[in-house]
Enzyme design. Structure first.
Site, PDB file in Angstrom:
ATOM      1  N   ARG A  75       0.787  -1.273   0.105  1.00  0.00           N
ATOM      2  CA  ARG A  75      -0.129   0.219   0.030  1.00  0.00           C
ATOM      3  C   ARG A  75       0.742   1.420   0.033  1.00  0.00           C
ATOM      4  O   ARG A  75       0.360   2.226  -0.401  1.00  0.00           O
ATOM      5  CB  ARG A  75      -0.870  -0.073   1.202  1.00  0.00           C
ATOM      6  CG  ARG A  75      -2.234  -0.950   1.145  1.00  0.00           C
ATOM      7  CD  ARG A  75      -2.713  -0.843   2.407  1.00  0.00           C
ATOM      8  NE  ARG A  75      -2.085  -1.360   3.431  1.00  0.00           N
ATOM      9  CZ  ARG A  75      -2.618  -1.453   4.824  1.00  0.00           C
ATOM     10  NH1 ARG A  75      -3.667  -1.093   5.022  1.00  0.00           N
ATOM     11  NH2 ARG A  75      -1.736  -1.895   5.702  1.00  0.00           N
ATOM     12  N   ARG A  76       1.859   1.029   0.639  1.00  0.00           N
ATOM     13  CA  ARG A  76       2.804   2.452   0.957  1.00  0.00           C
ATOM     14  C   ARG A  76       3.687   2.837  -0.309  1.00  0.00           C
ATOM     15  O   ARG A  76       4.726   2.407  -0.723  1.00  0.00           O
ATOM     16  CB  ARG A  76       3.834   2.149   2.047  1.00  0.00           C
ATOM     17  CG  ARG A  76       2.921   2.302   3.341  1.00  0.00           C
ATOM     18  CD  ARG A  76       3.762   2.200   4.529  1.00  0.00           C
ATOM     19  NE  ARG A  76       4.222   0.696   4.765  1.00  0.00           N
ATOM     20  CZ  ARG A  76       5.122   0.394   5.589  1.00  0.00           C
ATOM     21  NH1 ARG A  76       5.909   1.343   6.524  1.00  0.00           N
ATOM     22  NH2 ARG A  76       5.586  -0.858   5.823  1.00  0.00           N
ATOM     23  N   VAL A 106      -4.189  -5.670  -0.558  1.00  0.00           N
ATOM     24  CA  VAL A 106      -4.758  -7.069  -0.867  1.00  0.00           C
ATOM     25  C   VAL A 106      -6.412  -7.217  -0.776  1.00  0.00           C
ATOM     26  O   VAL A 106      -6.723  -8.183  -1.228  1.00  0.00           O
ATOM     27  CB  VAL A 106      -3.889  -8.161  -0.275  1.00  0.00           C
ATOM     28  CG1 VAL A 106      -2.430  -8.008  -0.735  1.00  0.00           C
ATOM     29  CG2 VAL A 106      -3.932  -7.937   1.307  1.00  0.00           C
ATOM     30  N   LYS A 164      -4.920 -17.762  10.205  1.00  0.00           N
ATOM     31  CA  LYS A 164      -3.548 -18.320   9.923  1.00  0.00           C
ATOM     32  C   LYS A 164      -3.889 -19.867   9.529  1.00  0.00           C
ATOM     33  O   LYS A 164      -3.330 -20.557   8.766  1.00  0.00           O
ATOM     34  CB  LYS A 164      -2.430 -18.158  10.758  1.00  0.00           C
ATOM     35  CG  LYS A 164      -1.900 -16.867  10.760  1.00  0.00           C
ATOM     36  CD  LYS A 164      -1.469 -16.403   9.197  1.00  0.00           C
ATOM     37  CE  LYS A 164      -0.690 -15.201   9.103  1.00  0.00           C
ATOM     38  NZ  LYS A 164      -0.006 -14.788   7.651  1.00  0.00           N
ATOM     39  N   VAL A 221       9.258 -13.570  14.672  1.00  0.00           N
ATOM     40  CA  VAL A 221       9.990 -12.800  13.598  1.00  0.00           C
ATOM     41  C   VAL A 221      10.291 -11.371  14.003  1.00  0.00           C
ATOM     42  O   VAL A 221       9.081 -10.895  14.325  1.00  0.00           O
ATOM     43  CB  VAL A 221       9.773 -12.963  12.335  1.00  0.00           C
ATOM     44  CG1 VAL A 221      10.684 -12.614  11.518  1.00  0.00           C
ATOM     45  CG2 VAL A 221       9.089 -14.439  11.896  1.00  0.00           C
ATOM     46  N   GLY A 240       7.587 -18.961  13.645  1.00  0.00           N
ATOM     47  CA  GLY A 240       7.283 -18.396  14.915  1.00  0.00           C
ATOM     48  C   GLY A 240       7.784 -17.007  15.128  1.00  0.00           C
ATOM     49  O   GLY A 240       7.650 -16.115  14.137  1.00  0.00           O
ATOM     50  N   TYR A 260      -6.406 -13.882  15.137  1.00  0.00           N
ATOM     51  CA  TYR A 260      -5.107 -14.212  14.117  1.00  0.00           C
ATOM     52  C   TYR A 260      -4.945 -15.400  13.712  1.00  0.00           C
ATOM     53  O   TYR A 260      -4.465 -15.866  12.902  1.00  0.00           O
ATOM     54  CB  TYR A 260      -4.039 -13.338  14.933  1.00  0.00           C
ATOM     55  CG  TYR A 260      -2.796 -13.665  14.219  1.00  0.00           C
ATOM     56  CD1 TYR A 260      -2.563 -12.854  12.955  1.00  0.00           C
ATOM     57  CD2 TYR A 260      -1.744 -14.328  14.600  1.00  0.00           C
ATOM     58  CE1 TYR A 260      -1.369 -12.891  12.203  1.00  0.00           C
ATOM     59  CE2 TYR A 260      -0.563 -14.500  13.875  1.00  0.00           C
ATOM     60  CZ  TYR A 260      -0.264 -13.982  12.725  1.00  0.00           C
ATOM     61  OH  TYR A 260       0.871 -14.115  12.007  1.00  0.00           O
TER      62      TYR A 260
HETATM   63  C1  8X3 Z   1       3.345 -14.386  14.120  1.00  0.00           C
HETATM   64  C2  8X3 Z   1       3.753 -15.353  15.070  1.00  0.00           C
HETATM   65  O1  8X3 Z   1       3.384 -16.357  17.280  1.00  0.00           O
HETATM   66  O2  8X3 Z   1       3.463 -13.839  17.255  1.00  0.00           O
HETATM   67  O3  8X3 Z   1       2.669 -15.035  13.112  1.00  0.00           O
HETATM   68  O4  8X3 Z   1       1.492 -15.306  16.373  1.00  0.00           O
HETATM   69  S1  8X3 Z   1       3.009 -15.208  16.616  1.00  0.00           S
END
Ligand code: 8X3
Length: 251
Positions: free
Chosen positions: A38-39, A60, A156, A185, A183, A152
């Site tokens: 977007r940016r 997206v 996923k 990042v 995990g 979240y």
């Molecule tokens: C990001 C990893 O564990 O912070 O997808 O949800 S967590």
């Protein structure tokens, strides 16, 4: 000869973090990389830094905008044959009963519909061509749920279902599908999650040698540079300091 010469890649969420690192890694192997984000200002800077890259400004969540941006970047007969569906985000980490529908919609629309839109604008042409790579950015959060992560984690888990479904639906086509599920990042993921509360975001990574965006880009590069008969299906990537979605050791 570089390993991705003659490939045209699209990376969503390419303006920073894992997307940016992946774009750099693919370009270093000779791919022509389309940077979706977007940016605009950020994309114009990256275009200067990444040889052969081109920034495409889109969200997206908007499939028509994505299709239009992509069409404007490809000459007749050209096909994106490597797509990294990376754009994703979280909002908040409170209990589900305290969440709000606006945040849920933003996360669901970006993480689930955004991935579907990315497939919609790239997969048909890859199937026609009979080759290509689709890389999903999943997460350990799609495999294991943690407190405060319901929405979240659900998105996923959905990405993982879409990966599994796409592989089966495209069986025999020559197109390969990979999900890379990291995990912790160290990116601006937590700053976005906590709406710019840098202190709270920093606390997530405090004393942890978290994965870097480059570590994840490496895993993606591994998957897409295997011989054509090999499909790396799923990569779960942990920091050595993390043993589960709730177990992290800090210095
Ligand atoms: C990001 C990893 O564990 O912070 O997808 O949800 S967590």
């Amino acid at each position: 000869m570089k390993r991705l010469e003659n490939r045209i890649a699209l990376v969503t969420g390419a303006s920073a973090g894992i997307g940016e690192a992946t774009a750099r890694a693919l370009a270093a192997e000779g791919a022509r990389v389309l940077l979706g984000a977007r940016r605009e200002e950020r994309l114009r800077t990256l275009e200067q830094e990444i040889p052969g890259s081109k920034g495409l400004v889109f969200d997206v969540r908007d499939p028509a905008g994505m299709a239009q941006a992509l069409a404007g970047a490809l000459a007749p007969g050209e096909t994106v044959d490597l797509v990294v569906l990376n754009a994703g985000m979280a909002r908040g980490a409170g209990p589900l009963q305290e969440g709000n529908p606006e945040d849920w919609s933003e996360v669901v629309d970006t993480n689930i519909k955004g991935v579907l839109h990315g497939l919609h604008v790239t997969l048909p042409a890859m199937l026609t061509q009979g080759s290509g790579d689709v890389v999903f950015l999943g997460s350990v959060a799609g495999r294991w749920v943690y407190p405060g992560g319901a929405v979240y984690c659900a998105t996923k888990a959905a990405v993982r279902a879409i990966y599994e479904g796409a592989r089966q639906d495209a069986l025999g086509s020559g197109v390969r599908f990979t999900t890379v599920d990291p995990g912790m990042v160290k990116t601006d993921f937590s700053a976005v999650r906590f709406r710019g509360d840098e202190e709270r975001a920093a606390a997530v990574y405090a004393g942890v040698d978290a994965l870097t965006p480059g570590d994840v880009a490496d895993a993606i590069l591994y998957a897409v540079t295997r011989p054509a008969h090999v499909n790396v299906g799923e990569i779960v990537l942990w920091a050595a300091a993390q043993a589960s979605v709730t177990a992290v050791t800090r210095r």
